[in-house]
Design an enzyme around this catalytic site. Structure first.
Site, PDB file in Angstrom:
ATOM      1  N   HIS A 198       0.804  -1.230   0.000  1.00 59.03           N
ATOM      2  CA  HIS A 198       0.000   0.000   0.000  1.00 59.03           C
ATOM      3  C   HIS A 198       0.838   1.282   0.000  1.00 59.03           C
ATOM      4  CE1 HIS A 198      -3.159  -2.889   1.015  1.00 59.03           C
ATOM      5  NE2 HIS A 198      -4.041  -1.979   0.671  1.00 59.03           N
ATOM      6  N   GLY A 223      -0.587  -2.070  -5.879  1.00 54.72           N
ATOM      7  CA  GLY A 223      -1.507  -3.137  -5.473  1.00 54.72           C
ATOM      8  C   GLY A 223      -2.910  -2.601  -5.240  1.00 54.72           C
ATOM      9  N   HIS A 224      -3.010  -1.354  -4.798  1.00 57.21           N
ATOM     10  CA  HIS A 224      -4.319  -0.706  -4.595  1.00 57.21           C
ATOM     11  C   HIS A 224      -4.283   0.637  -5.306  1.00 57.21           C
ATOM     12  CE1 HIS A 224      -7.945   0.912  -2.950  1.00 57.21           C
ATOM     13  NE2 HIS A 224      -8.035   0.102  -1.923  1.00 57.21           N
ATOM     14  N   HIS A 253     -11.570  -6.646  -6.301  1.00 56.08           N
ATOM     15  CA  HIS A 253     -11.844  -5.728  -5.195  1.00 56.08           C
ATOM     16  C   HIS A 253     -12.518  -4.454  -5.731  1.00 56.08           C
ATOM     17  CE1 HIS A 253     -10.749  -2.807  -1.992  1.00 56.08           C
ATOM     18  NE2 HIS A 253     -10.855  -3.866  -1.202  1.00 56.08           N
ATOM     19  N   GLU A 278     -13.936  -8.552  -0.828  1.00 54.54           N
ATOM     20  CA  GLU A 278     -14.606  -7.240  -0.973  1.00 54.54           C
ATOM     21  C   GLU A 278     -14.812  -6.947  -2.458  1.00 54.54           C
ATOM     22  OE1 GLU A 278     -11.763  -4.720   1.227  1.00 54.54           O
ATOM     23  OE2 GLU A 278     -13.023  -5.024   2.987  1.00 54.54           O
ATOM     24  N   GLU A 280     -19.527  -2.199  -0.081  1.00 56.48           N
ATOM     25  CA  GLU A 280     -18.720  -1.356   0.816  1.00 56.48           C
ATOM     26  C   GLU A 280     -19.013   0.130   0.597  1.00 56.48           C
ATOM     27  OE1 GLU A 280     -14.511  -2.238   0.768  1.00 56.48           O
ATOM     28  OE2 GLU A 280     -14.017  -0.378   1.813  1.00 56.48           O
ATOM     29  N   CYS A 330     -17.038   2.607   0.812  1.00 53.09           N
ATOM     30  CA  CYS A 330     -16.004   3.194  -0.060  1.00 53.09           C
ATOM     31  C   CYS A 330     -16.297   2.926  -1.536  1.00 53.09           C
ATOM     32  CB  CYS A 330     -14.629   2.606   0.257  1.00 53.09           C
ATOM     33  SG  CYS A 330     -13.914   3.197   1.791  1.00 53.09           S
ATOM     34  N   CYS A 368     -11.180   2.647   6.528  1.00 51.63           N
ATOM     35  CA  CYS A 368     -11.282   3.355   5.250  1.00 51.63           C
ATOM     36  C   CYS A 368     -12.634   4.036   5.077  1.00 51.63           C
ATOM     37  CB  CYS A 368     -11.031   2.383   4.106  1.00 51.63           C
ATOM     38  SG  CYS A 368     -12.049   0.899   4.163  1.00 51.63           S
ATOM     39  N   CYS A 369     -13.721   3.352   5.496  1.00 50.87           N
ATOM     40  CA  CYS A 369     -15.054   3.886   5.181  1.00 50.87           C
ATOM     41  C   CYS A 369     -15.374   5.168   5.955  1.00 50.87           C
ATOM     42  CB  CYS A 369     -16.126   2.822   5.395  1.00 50.87           C
ATOM     43  SG  CYS A 369     -15.969   1.416   4.278  1.00 50.87           S
TER      44      CYS A 369
HETATM   45 ZN   LIG Z   1     -14.020   1.281   3.047  1.00 54.83          ZN
END
Ligand SMILES: [Zn+2]
Length: 666
Positions: free
Chosen positions: A171, A220-221, A279, A331, A347, A349, A422-423
């Site tokens: 990350h 990766g993200h 994801h 996810e 999710e 996000c 994160c959310c």
């Molecule tokens: Zn989230």
């Protein structure tokens, strides 16, 4: 001059002064190079209850709450430790905890624009000083690696030197991306370079490390891609744009490395991808960046690929609430039509990312179908993610609860925080950007996209036009827009006619209205009925506009019955209820603790009831349903977004259409 026109002229004068004082603020995010630009949230003042309450709650509760949790749980201390200001180990269980602080700064910066607050401004400067101190001399910034690269915060992540090992999970580039997004917002909101300079120093390091002939591993993200686009926008540096495209172009291309696979959208080159996989948050951030490339670089391959992916989502992978990403496991997006209700992930996000993505699709095309998806997501899945008080959150957003399955990461209702938070912090940065989605401009054309009471100052082809919108949406479908150019002038106003108003809940066949009503709308200019052509989902009104001219749109809001494509197994034989842009849900607390066995017959008639005292003020729907055996029962429905505020209990969005029939005799 009548009073009304006088007021309109006064508004023009005041807003002109406002703009001349340099208060107008930044252009909206990532828009340079798009054919359409939003009227930025900084030039829009909300005048309603529905949204201004949420923006204010976010400012007064969610953002301070997030900073307090970040302090309590070590997310801010991590920067101090990395800077050598204190001794200690990395605190936290995730390698991306730095991003929570960045997202809170982003949200706080947005809210500083609409609500100046010197104390908050100073507070942000204090945190930014710690972030700058944590940055290594060459620009590197990811606190857990700086504190101790031989240790990993998570059991699934191998420790190791910076970005040479495990870039799939480290990350580091995700942390960088959120830093850039925050720096962009902070710079545009305050004009200060303190966080922007940190971001640019980091971007320079990444540009030296990654590129053709250098490191070629993609993040990766995803999110660094849109972050780099924003840095390119504020600096004019083409290199950042090229690096964003470089990262996108590396996906699905092995170059001697093992591909990450579908989970990270690293299974095929992005221009060859044609369905949403893996994801969902990673994916929707990537699709947003792909639209940036399609629009800004004018790249047809990117445009075709992201269009195919969007078609796949909207026709096969979109919840009625606008949520995306059906599976808890990974996810992730499910297979086509895999849209479970009890076990839905959805999710928060991912809903936010879905709004970002659809906004960009609109800015590229001028087509209202993207705003239809944006509006559905905004009014249902996205705002369900945060409580009305602003201090508890959903991570997943199911469309059913049996009161037993602990869908919300070990809980049955909203929680204050998560190990991976994160959310909550994404909500904090998202809510203050909502005024960005109301109006937009292309040349001499003004788009009215969302129906939100507001005052705005739009620059249409270089001249100011003051807009004043009044409505009680989403509870009522009458919308008045007062258009006040600085002088009589020709202009085109495009008024969005929502899909839900003309018999099309989503721009696909995934859901349809089952009650046969065609819907419709009525449009007036200065109280004179007009029947303009519909183009790309808009009523196009092309005329000379004088200060104070008024457009009135009336969208009837009957209660509608929705059914899903038969291939959605979870919704087969079922019906959902909508009114206007809102999806409705039944909660146990209003329905004798029994909602999963409810049958809503085709003949059910609904009473529409305003309840200002309930759930922050909602309109509820009342009818008579039955249980599976046909026994009659009273039914009360509330807007889906407002569920789970009155204790743990059952909830359903989809209901049986028919009672159980006796078994057929041979
Ligand atoms: Zn989230």
């Amino acid at each position: 001059m009548d009073t009304y026109r006088f007021c309109a002229r006064l508004t023009v004068a005041l807003l002109t002064i406002f703009a001349a004082a340099g208060v107008e603020g930044p252009a909206a995010e990532g828009t340079r190079g798009y054919p359409i630009r939003p009227v930025p949230f900084t030039a829009v003042r909300l005048t309603d209850q529905f949204w201004s309450t949420r923006v204010e709650t976010n400012r007064a509760v969610t953002i301070p709450f997030g900073f307090r949790k970040s302090e309590e749980e070590g997310r801010i201390r991590n920067f101090e430790t990395a800077a050598g200001l204190r001794k200690g180990e990395y605190e936290g269980k995730m390698p991306f905890d730095d991003t929570d602080v960045y997202k809170l700064i982003e949200g706080a910066a947005y809210s500083l624009q609409s609500h100046p607050d010197p104390e908050l401004d100073r507070f942000l400067d204090g945190i930014i000083a710690k972030i700058a101190a944590a940055q290594e001399p060459d620009g590197y910034l990811t606190t857990y690696k700086t504190i101790d690269p031989t240790k990993s915060p998570a059991p699934w992540l191998k420790p190791g030197p910076r970005w040479e090992l495990e870039l799939q999970g480290s990350h580091e580039l995700y942390n960088a991306g959120h830093l850039y997004e925050a720096a962009y917002a902070h710079y545009r909101a305050t004009g200060k370079r303190n966080l922007l300079d940190v971001a640019l120093k980091n971007a320079e390091l990444i540009a030296r490390a990654f590129g053709p002939g250098k490191l070629t591993t993609p993040p990766g993200h995803q999110i660094i891609e849109t972050g780099l686009m924003k840095l390119a926008e504020v600096t004019g540096e083409e290199r950042y744009r090229q690096l964003a495209k470089f990262f996108l172009d590396q996906r699905g291309v092995s170059n001697g490395r093992k591909l990450f696979g579908e989970y990270n959208q690293d299974h095929a080159p992005v221009v060859d991808q044609n369905a949403a996989v893996g994801h969902a948050v990673r994916a929707a951030y990537m699709y947003s960046a792909m639209v940036d490339v399609a629009a800004i670089e004018n790249d047809p391959l990117y445009r075709q690929a992201v269009q195919k992916i969007w078609d796949n989502v909207v026709s096969r992978k979109l919840y009625l609430t606008g949520a995306i990403g059906a599976r808890h496991k990974g996810e992730a997006f499910g297979d086509d039509f895999e849209l479970p209700n009890l076990e839905a992930y959805g999710e928060t996000c991912a809903s936010i990312a879905n709004v970002y993505w659809n906004q960009r699709m609109f800015l590229q095309s001028g087509d209202a179908r993207y705003i239809d998806v944006l509006e559905r997501t905004l009014y249902n899945a996205a705002i369900a993610g945060v409580s009305l008080k602003g201090d508890t959150f959903f991570y997943p957003n199911p469309l059913e609860s049996d009161g037993k399955f602990e869908f919300n990461i070990g809980a049955l209702t909203r929680k204050p925080w998560f190990d991976s938070s994160c959310c909550p912090t994404n909500i904090a940065r998202f809510i203050p950007s909502v005024p960005d989605y109301i109006y937009a401009i292309r040349g001499e054309t003004l788009f009215l996209n969302l129906f939100v009471p507001s005052e705005a100052r739009a620059d249409v082809a270089g001249s100011p036009v003051v807009l004043r919108q009044e409505t009680d949406y989403p509870w009522d479908g009458r919308v008045t827009l007062r258009v006040t150019p600085d002088r009589d002038r020709p202009m085109e106003v495009r008024v969005r006619i929502p899909g839900w108003a003309i018999g099309r809940p989503v721009p696909s066949e995934l859901y349809r209205y089952a009650d046969g009503e065609a819907g419709g709308f009525e449009l007036r200019v200065n109280n004179e009925a007009i029947k303009p052509a519909l183009t790309d989902g808009y009523a196009v009104i092309s005329r000379r506009w004088a200060p104070g001219d008024t457009v009135t749109l009336t969208l009837p809001m009957p209660v509608r019955r929705v059914v899903a494509d038969e291939r959605v197994e979870a919704d087969r034989g079922k019906v959902a209820i909508e009114r206007g842009p809102l999806v409705y849900a039944a909660e146990g607390v209003d329905n004798n603790n029994s909602v999963l066995d409810l049958v809503i017959p085709r003949t059910a008639k609904f009473d529409i009831e305003r309840r200002p005292e309930l759930l922050g003020g909602v309109t509820v729907l009342k009818s008579t349903a039955s249980d599976r055996k046909g026994a009659s029962r009273p039914l009360m429905l509330i807007p889906y977004y407002a569920w789970s505020h009155r204790g743990v209990g059952k909830m359903a969005v989809w209901f049986s259409r028919e009672t159980a029939r006796p078994a057929m005799q041979p």
